[in-house]
Design a protein around this motif. Sequence first.
Motif, PDB file in Angstrom:
ATOM      1  N   MET A   1       0.849  -1.205   0.000  1.00 53.79           N
ATOM      2  CA  MET A   1       0.000   0.000   0.000  1.00 53.79           C
ATOM      3  C   MET A   1       0.877   1.244   0.000  1.00 53.79           C
ATOM      4  SD  MET A   1      -2.926   1.191   2.740  1.00 53.79           S
ATOM      5  CE  MET A   1      -3.893  -0.261   2.377  1.00 53.79           C
ATOM      6  N   LYS A   2       0.450   2.233  -0.755  1.00 54.87           N
ATOM      7  CA  LYS A   2       1.227   3.476  -0.845  1.00 54.87           C
ATOM      8  C   LYS A   2       1.049   4.321   0.412  1.00 54.87           C
ATOM      9  CE  LYS A   2       1.651   7.709  -3.518  1.00 54.87           C
ATOM     10  NZ  LYS A   2       1.153   8.487  -4.660  1.00 54.87           N
ATOM     11  N   ASP A   3       2.148   4.842   0.900  1.00 53.62           N
ATOM     12  CA  ASP A   3       2.119   5.818   1.982  1.00 53.62           C
ATOM     13  C   ASP A   3       1.535   7.107   1.430  1.00 53.62           C
ATOM     14  OD1 ASP A   3       2.605   7.714   3.901  1.00 53.62           O
ATOM     15  OD2 ASP A   3       4.725   7.217   4.167  1.00 53.62           O
ATOM     16  N   GLN A   4       0.405   7.581   2.022  1.00 58.33           N
ATOM     17  CA  GLN A   4      -0.282   8.746   1.481  1.00 58.33           C
ATOM     18  C   GLN A   4       0.571  10.014   1.563  1.00 58.33           C
ATOM     19  OE1 GLN A   4      -3.227   8.534  -0.146  1.00 58.33           O
ATOM     20  NE2 GLN A   4      -2.909   6.345   0.136  1.00 58.33           N
ATOM     21  N   SER A   6       3.718  10.108   0.776  1.00 58.52           N
ATOM     22  CA  SER A   6       4.829   9.948  -0.156  1.00 58.52           C
ATOM     23  C   SER A   6       4.325   9.928  -1.594  1.00 58.52           C
ATOM     24  CB  SER A   6       5.578   8.638   0.137  1.00 58.52           C
ATOM     25  OG  SER A   6       6.515   8.351  -0.887  1.00 58.52           O
ATOM     26  N   PRO A   7       5.075  10.536  -2.530  1.00 56.84           N
ATOM     27  CA  PRO A   7       4.683  10.472  -3.943  1.00 56.84           C
ATOM     28  C   PRO A   7       5.053   9.144  -4.594  1.00 56.84           C
ATOM     29  CG  PRO A   7       6.693  11.727  -3.727  1.00 56.84           C
ATOM     30  CD  PRO A   7       6.264  11.386  -2.323  1.00 56.84           C
ATOM     31  N   TRP A   8       5.680   8.241  -3.852  1.00 54.34           N
ATOM     32  CA  TRP A   8       6.186   6.991  -4.407  1.00 54.34           C
ATOM     33  C   TRP A   8       5.280   5.811  -4.068  1.00 54.34           C
ATOM     34  CZ3 TRP A   8       9.851   8.065  -7.713  1.00 54.34           C
ATOM     35  CH2 TRP A   8      10.626   9.223  -7.513  1.00 54.34           C
ATOM     36  N   ARG A   9       5.151   4.907  -5.033  1.00 57.38           N
ATOM     37  CA  ARG A   9       4.478   3.633  -4.825  1.00 57.38           C
ATOM     38  C   ARG A   9       5.570   2.573  -4.760  1.00 57.38           C
ATOM     39  NH1 ARG A   9       2.734   5.767  -9.335  1.00 57.38           N
ATOM     40  NH2 ARG A   9       3.281   3.954 -10.623  1.00 57.38           N
ATOM     41  N   LEU A  10       6.004   2.215  -3.571  1.00 58.38           N
ATOM     42  CA  LEU A  10       7.120   1.292  -3.410  1.00 58.38           C
ATOM     43  C   LEU A  10       6.612  -0.143  -3.424  1.00 58.38           C
ATOM     44  CD1 LEU A  10      10.106   0.715  -2.887  1.00 58.38           C
ATOM     45  CD2 LEU A  10       9.659   1.024  -0.432  1.00 58.38           C
ATOM     46  N   GLU A  11       7.093  -0.928  -4.387  1.00 57.15           N
ATOM     47  CA  GLU A  11       6.770  -2.344  -4.495  1.00 57.15           C
ATOM     48  C   GLU A  11       8.037  -3.147  -4.210  1.00 57.15           C
ATOM     49  OE1 GLU A  11       4.936  -3.244  -8.226  1.00 57.15           O
ATOM     50  OE2 GLU A  11       3.392  -1.682  -8.016  1.00 57.15           O
ATOM     51  N   GLY A  34       6.339   7.589 -10.591  1.00 52.04           N
ATOM     52  CA  GLY A  34       6.213   7.449  -9.143  1.00 52.04           C
ATOM     53  C   GLY A  34       6.340   6.021  -8.676  1.00 52.04           C
ATOM     54  N   LEU A  35       6.426   5.075  -9.617  1.00 45.35           N
ATOM     55  CA  LEU A  35       6.645   3.680  -9.246  1.00 45.35           C
ATOM     56  C   LEU A  35       8.085   3.509  -8.759  1.00 45.35           C
ATOM     57  CD1 LEU A  35       5.836   0.644  -9.215  1.00 45.35           C
ATOM     58  CD2 LEU A  35       6.639   0.543 -11.602  1.00 45.35           C
ATOM     59  N   ALA A  36       8.257   2.837  -7.626  1.00 41.56           N
ATOM     60  CA  ALA A  36       9.588   2.489  -7.103  1.00 41.56           C
ATOM     61  C   ALA A  36       9.595   0.993  -6.843  1.00 41.56           C
ATOM     62  CB  ALA A  36       9.879   3.262  -5.821  1.00 41.56           C
ATOM     63  N   VAL A  37      10.647   0.330  -7.280  1.00 42.10           N
ATOM     64  CA  VAL A  37      10.725  -1.125  -7.202  1.00 42.10           C
ATOM     65  C   VAL A  37      11.992  -1.529  -6.470  1.00 42.10           C
ATOM     66  CG1 VAL A  37      10.908  -3.264  -8.535  1.00 42.10           C
ATOM     67  CG2 VAL A  37       9.383  -1.433  -9.305  1.00 42.10           C
ATOM     68  N   ASP A 164      14.094   0.210   4.390  1.00 42.73           N
ATOM     69  CA  ASP A 164      14.282   1.487   5.080  1.00 42.73           C
ATOM     70  C   ASP A 164      15.289   2.361   4.344  1.00 42.73           C
ATOM     71  OD1 ASP A 164      12.509   0.512   6.935  1.00 42.73           O
ATOM     72  OD2 ASP A 164      14.015   0.137   8.477  1.00 42.73           O
ATOM     73  N   VAL A 165      16.368   1.747   3.830  1.00 40.60           N
ATOM     74  CA  VAL A 165      17.355   2.492   3.041  1.00 40.60           C
ATOM     75  C   VAL A 165      16.697   3.068   1.798  1.00 40.60           C
ATOM     76  CG1 VAL A 165      19.549   2.379   1.808  1.00 40.60           C
ATOM     77  CG2 VAL A 165      19.241   1.061   3.913  1.00 40.60           C
ATOM     78  N   ALA A 166      15.888   2.242   1.138  1.00 42.10           N
ATOM     79  CA  ALA A 166      15.190   2.693  -0.067  1.00 42.10           C
ATOM     80  C   ALA A 166      14.294   3.888   0.229  1.00 42.10           C
ATOM     81  CB  ALA A 166      14.367   1.544  -0.656  1.00 42.10           C
TER      82      ALA A 166
END
Length: 247
Positions: A1-4, A6-11, A34-37, A164-166
């Motif tokens: 789930m995306k952190d509201q 943050s502009p990033w959708r971390l998968e 905004g996709l982050a993998v 966390d680093v990401a």
Amino acid sequence: MKDQSSPWRLECFAELGSTSDFCLEQARQGADSGLAVLAYRQTQGRGSRGRQWVDAGQSLALSVLLDAQQAGQDMLGGWPFVASLAFYDGLLRAVPAVAGHLMIKWPNDLLLDGQKAGGILIEREGGRLVIGFGANLTQAPSQQQTGRFAACLGQYGAVPPAKDVAQCILSSLTHWCTVWQQNGFGALRQAWLERAHPVGTPLVVSSRTTYEQGKFAGLAEDGRLLLDTETGMKTITTGDILLEEGV
């Protein structure tokens, strides 16, 4: 789930061949910027100039999908500076003990006490941009694997989980995109110089067609490297940069 917030959708994935290849494929399928993998293991990572990125285990493999123009600039050349500043600041935030040891090598490698600890790969797919970040977190590849000595963040202090680093890097990337948009490339250039090898550092620049030796003389207004050589000042657009101490 995306952190509201943050502009990033971390998968996050247990394993991928390449996080950047995954992002490029998502771009072709119409994914929004905004996709982050993040991959906890990457089996086919790629470095610059066709090199392989060696994953020694417990490494960072993070790629992001962006709109190439989202910083409000019609200059692709600014992205290596945005990325390297975000990388530097994000790693420093994640592992504060690297302060005084971490340095950017032009244009966007990260060194720890002169040894490579991370690198960035930037690729374009139409109007989309994929930035890949790779860093040695708690283990560095051997000299036999890479042909050079490498460092890892774990040599300098406790390293948090890769996720966390990401998130630290993504937060910093948001910040530097905003700085670029609001203050222009000059602000990036100044911040980069404050984190990079000092002016006067002996450098060697090599490529398929050139080999130049001299001293780092700063950056041109457009971000190209200035090299003070015995035959005069040279402006470097691309090439492998070696610190003469052997990096």
